[in-house]
Design a protein around this motif. Sequence first.
Motif, PDB file in Angstrom:
ATOM      1  N   PHE A  61      -0.264  43.352  17.917  1.00 23.63           N
ATOM      2  CA  PHE A  61      -0.388  44.047  19.186  1.00 23.63           C
ATOM      3  C   PHE A  61      -1.412  43.155  20.198  1.00 23.63           C
ATOM      4  O   PHE A  61      -1.147  43.084  21.287  1.00 23.63           O
ATOM      5  N   GLU A  62      -2.518  42.728  19.427  1.00 21.87           N
ATOM      6  CA  GLU A  62      -3.414  41.712  19.988  1.00 21.87           C
ATOM      7  C   GLU A  62      -3.080  40.821  20.917  1.00 21.87           C
ATOM      8  O   GLU A  62      -3.237  40.449  21.962  1.00 21.87           O
ATOM      9  N   THR A  63      -2.130  40.008  20.351  1.00 21.96           N
ATOM     10  CA  THR A  63      -1.471  38.794  20.679  1.00 21.96           C
ATOM     11  C   THR A  63      -0.485  39.160  21.983  1.00 21.96           C
ATOM     12  O   THR A  63      -0.778  38.527  22.836  1.00 21.96           O
ATOM     13  N   ILE A  64       0.344  40.269  21.662  1.00 20.44           N
ATOM     14  CA  ILE A  64       1.157  40.751  22.868  1.00 20.44           C
ATOM     15  C   ILE A  64       0.464  40.907  24.104  1.00 20.44           C
ATOM     16  O   ILE A  64       0.644  40.667  25.207  1.00 20.44           O
ATOM     17  N   GLU A  65      -0.740  41.670  23.834  1.00 24.65           N
ATOM     18  CA  GLU A  65      -1.606  42.423  25.157  1.00 24.65           C
ATOM     19  C   GLU A  65      -2.357  41.181  25.612  1.00 24.65           C
ATOM     20  O   GLU A  65      -2.531  41.085  26.911  1.00 24.65           O
ATOM     21  N   ARG A  66      -2.831  40.211  24.696  1.00 26.37           N
ATOM     22  CA  ARG A  66      -3.683  39.124  25.357  1.00 26.37           C
ATOM     23  C   ARG A  66      -2.781  38.235  26.284  1.00 26.37           C
ATOM     24  O   ARG A  66      -3.246  37.896  27.198  1.00 26.37           O
ATOM     25  N   PHE A  67      -1.507  38.093  25.977  1.00 27.77           N
ATOM     26  CA  PHE A  67      -0.613  37.334  26.719  1.00 27.77           C
ATOM     27  C   PHE A  67       0.013  38.100  27.941  1.00 27.77           C
ATOM     28  O   PHE A  67       0.981  37.572  28.540  1.00 27.77           O
ATOM     29  N   ASP A  68      -0.178  39.458  27.865  1.00 27.80           N
ATOM     30  CA  ASP A  68       0.328  40.511  28.916  1.00 27.80           C
ATOM     31  C   ASP A  68       1.843  40.284  28.695  1.00 27.80           C
ATOM     32  O   ASP A  68       2.454  40.430  29.712  1.00 27.80           O
ATOM     33  N   ASP A  69       2.590  40.564  27.786  1.00 30.74           N
ATOM     34  CA  ASP A  69       3.749  40.548  27.028  1.00 30.74           C
ATOM     35  C   ASP A  69       4.399  41.885  26.836  1.00 30.74           C
ATOM     36  O   ASP A  69       5.379  42.081  26.283  1.00 30.74           O
ATOM     37  N   LYS A  87       2.459  51.041  15.088  1.00 32.59           N
ATOM     38  CA  LYS A  87       3.206  50.461  13.952  1.00 32.59           C
ATOM     39  C   LYS A  87       3.987  49.270  14.337  1.00 32.59           C
ATOM     40  O   LYS A  87       4.856  49.289  15.552  1.00 32.59           O
ATOM     41  N   ARG A  88       4.019  48.281  13.427  1.00 32.45           N
ATOM     42  CA  ARG A  88       4.816  47.195  13.754  1.00 32.45           C
ATOM     43  C   ARG A  88       6.241  47.170  12.995  1.00 32.45           C
ATOM     44  O   ARG A  88       7.238  46.419  13.488  1.00 32.45           O
ATOM     45  N   VAL A  89       6.282  47.939  12.113  1.00 34.41           N
ATOM     46  CA  VAL A  89       7.527  48.131  11.481  1.00 34.41           C
ATOM     47  C   VAL A  89       8.027  49.823  11.466  1.00 34.41           C
ATOM     48  O   VAL A  89       7.463  50.520  11.182  1.00 34.41           O
ATOM     49  N   LEU A  90       9.155  49.726  12.196  1.00 32.43           N
ATOM     50  CA  LEU A  90       9.858  51.089  12.480  1.00 32.43           C
ATOM     51  C   LEU A  90      10.900  51.414  11.825  1.00 32.43           C
ATOM     52  O   LEU A  90      11.933  50.498  12.038  1.00 32.43           O
ATOM     53  N   TYR A  91      11.065  52.611  11.287  1.00 34.44           N
ATOM     54  CA  TYR A  91      12.253  53.160  10.666  1.00 34.44           C
ATOM     55  C   TYR A  91      13.052  54.008  11.239  1.00 34.44           C
ATOM     56  O   TYR A  91      12.338  55.155  11.998  1.00 34.44           O
TER      57      TYR A  91
END
Length: 190
Positions: A61-69, A87-91
């Motif tokens: 999440f930190e990487t996604i948010e740092r690059f505003d993606d 959560k990064r893994v969704l069922y």
Amino acid sequence: KRETFASFPDQVIVMKISADKKVLDIEVSMNSPHPTAQVKTSNGMLILKGQAPGHVQPRSFETIERFDDQHKHPDLYDDEGNRLKDKRVLYADEIDGKGMFFEARVKTALKNGEFQVTPNSLRIRNSSEVIVFLSMATSFNGFQNSPSRNGVDPSEKSTKLLVNAENKKYHTLKNRHISDYQGLFKRVSL
């Protein structure tokens, strides 16, 4: 003695365990890291079934948010860039029912001894020979189809594979596997 092979022609894994006396004491069970997986026994068979994740986010999440993606990840963020889930893994229900279904079935054949079925395992005692058949299938139905909405029935497929293998003699399964394997690996010599 143990012999194990994964047969491409018959789409099963087969293991033969034998001894010169009735000394084999074996318990066969299965488990899965997926929280959706369930194990049960039915008609002398061990069955594991479940659903794989519908979404696995490789980036933090930190990487996604740092690059505003955030806009690139609508399953995880709303239109304003706020996290919908932590959560990064969704069922399944966490991701609109998405995720490939899977099923594995195990059946045993024994020469002699005692056979017992428990709620989540198969138990063989005092045997001199046991053959274990394992079939597996998923709901994958081609790259163009959703495995959770337009997939094949993994239960039907794994049952058919297991029944077909079980109806063949062990040496027939092994010979079909060896013939298939040698057809590929005897093409080259060094």
